[in-house]
Scaffold this motif. Structure first.
Motif, mmCIF file in Angstrom:
data_model
loop_
_atom_site.group_PDB
_atom_site.id
_atom_site.type_symbol
_atom_site.label_atom_id
_atom_site.label_comp_id
_atom_site.label_asym_id
_atom_site.label_seq_id
_atom_site.Cartn_x
_atom_site.Cartn_y
_atom_site.Cartn_z
ATOM 1 N N ARG A 127 0.744 -1.207 0.003
ATOM 2 C CA ARG A 127 0.086 -0.124 0.094
ATOM 3 C C ARG A 127 1.002 1.129 0.105
ATOM 4 O O ARG A 127 2.047 1.075 0.548
ATOM 5 N N THR A 128 0.380 2.434 -0.710
ATOM 6 C CA THR A 128 1.146 3.584 -0.773
ATOM 7 C C THR A 128 0.820 4.203 0.576
ATOM 8 O O THR A 128 -0.188 4.195 1.389
ATOM 9 N N GLU A 129 1.941 5.149 1.132
ATOM 10 C CA GLU A 129 1.538 6.117 2.137
ATOM 11 C C GLU A 129 0.422 6.886 1.871
ATOM 12 O O GLU A 129 -0.486 7.061 3.054
ATOM 13 N N ASP A 173 3.411 8.434 -2.892
ATOM 14 C CA ASP A 173 3.211 7.400 -3.513
ATOM 15 C C ASP A 173 4.085 6.230 -3.262
ATOM 16 O O ASP A 173 4.153 5.257 -3.952
ATOM 17 N N ARG A 174 5.155 6.401 -2.251
ATOM 18 C CA ARG A 174 5.989 5.390 -1.958
ATOM 19 C C ARG A 174 5.172 4.161 -1.363
ATOM 20 O O ARG A 174 4.319 4.314 -0.581
ATOM 21 N N GLU A 175 5.399 2.989 -1.727
ATOM 22 C CA GLU A 175 4.904 1.609 -1.405
ATOM 23 C C GLU A 175 5.580 1.189 0.060
ATOM 24 O O GLU A 175 6.768 1.271 -0.036
#
Length: 376
Positions: free
Chosen positions: A177-179, A218-220
């Motif tokens: 999941r992304t931040e 959008d970092r996972e």
């Protein structure tokens, strides 16, 4: 208590205290335009426009509210009518600044204005007064810094609500999941738990946790990440929550666990240091000294805390150089953190209220590094 403000008696007491503080400071009075000070004094959420709205509190005499006639409806939500405050309404073509000067009662003594007054109003007002006003910050800070029982109750409710959100966070922290996706779910939970809005949401995973003011991206999320979650917002009648907890996706490394245990001790020592008479900088030093003894001082890059109330950040600031003695009723965060650029970070934050002999925390979630089990 109504949904958006306190009982009128609360504001009546505050207005009397503000007038007395103005008199003690040798001022002719206070001029308060829309903003947190106006909300504090009469429960009004009026906004600033090109037409002047101003609460005039003379050092001697009754307060007056100068307001455009087309904004009279905005008074309904405030305590102005119940308090019997004189309302001087005006229409386009009339000069509201003359009404303000008249409400002050004349004289050449200095007048104080709220620090949020736009220059659009400050300059013509100074012209009518014949001198530049001073800031009311010093007069009002002593009132707003020490919370009354109604405010303390509001902060407790806000703290309990954000604690309920943090209780939900582990199930949202799933690798892949992304931040931003996690933040969206947190925002929904903040609103569901009674906040009027989410003022800020920090989901700092992995290296992003090393940036104290990272928001979300959008970092996972990945297995092994340390994730800093700092969240809060206003809870009716407008008092803010603000709490940070740090999570680990799977068991942390020995180094992370060790450093975090020092941070946890630093936060506890700082909270334990809070009591009347101790200075704000002594609380900051209490946290900083623990980290310094472990060789982590350089990784703690911000103050230990900030006051909270109608504003998320207000006085008192828990920082080196602030020799302000703490008093019962003061409310502020205690939030030491450690940040390793490009690697990871951690922060633990509670809002505490100074009591007669120590501190009461409005946040009661565990302070441990919260390990989130990884999916099979």
């Amino acid at each position: 208590m109504g949904a958006s403000r306190f009982e009128s008696s609360v504001y009546e007491h505050r207005l009397r205290a503000a007038a007395a503080a103005a008199a003690q400071a040798g001022l002719s009075g206070l001029i308060i335009t829309p903003g947190y000070d106006l909300r504090y004094l009469v429960g009004s959420r009026a906004q600033t426009f090109e037409r002047l709205t101003a609460l005039v509190i003379p050092a001697v005499g009754a307060p007056t509210l100068v307001v455009p006639r087309l904004e009279l409806a905005s008074l309904r939500e405030s305590a102005v009518v119940e308090l019997g405050i004189t309302v001087e309404d005006w229409v386009d073509g009339e000069d509201p600044y003359d009404l303000v000067v008249a409400a002050l009662g004349g004289g050449s003594v200095a007048t104080a204005v709220t620090d949020s007054m736009p220059a659009l109003h400050l300059l013509p007002l100074a012209d009518r007064l014949g001198r530049s006003p001073v800031l009311a910050t010093e007069v009002l800070r002593s009132l707003r810094m020490v919370k009354d029982p109604a405010e303390i109750d509001a902060l407790r409710k806000a703290g309990a609500a954000i604690d309920r959100v943090h209780a939900l966070v582990p199930q949202l922290l799933v690798p892949g999941r992304t931040e931003a996706e996690v933040a969206a779910d947190i925002e929904a939970a903040i609103l569901a738990e009674g906040h009027s809005e989410a003022a800020f949401i920090i989901v700092g995973s992995g290296p992003h946790g090393a940036d104290p003011h990272h928001e979300h991206s959008d970092r996972e999320l990945r297995a092994g990440d340390v994730v800093v979650v700092d969240i809060g917002g206003p809870y009716d009648p407008g008092y803010n929550s603000d709490s940070t907890r740090t999570y680990s996706l799977g068991e942390p490394s020995a180094e992370v666990a060790q450093h975090y245990s020092v941070l946890q001790r630093a936060q506890k020592v700082a909270v334990d240091a809070v009591r009347p008479g101790v200075t704000a900088e002594q609380v900051d030093a209490a946290a900083r000294d623990v980290l310094a003894e472990a060789g982590l001082a350089e990784y703690f890059v911000h103050r230990t805390g900030h006051g909270i109330g109608l504003s998320v950040h207000e006085e008192p600031y828990i920082v080196a150089g602030n020799d302000l003695p703490l008093r019962p009723g003061m409310a502020f965060s205690v939030e030491p953190g450690i940040y390793f650029p490009g690697q990871w970070g951690a922060r633990i934050e509670d809002i505490v209220i100074v009591t007669e002999d120590g501190a009461e925390s409005v946040n009661t979630r565990p302070h441990d590094l919260i390990v989130v089990p990884l999916p099979n």
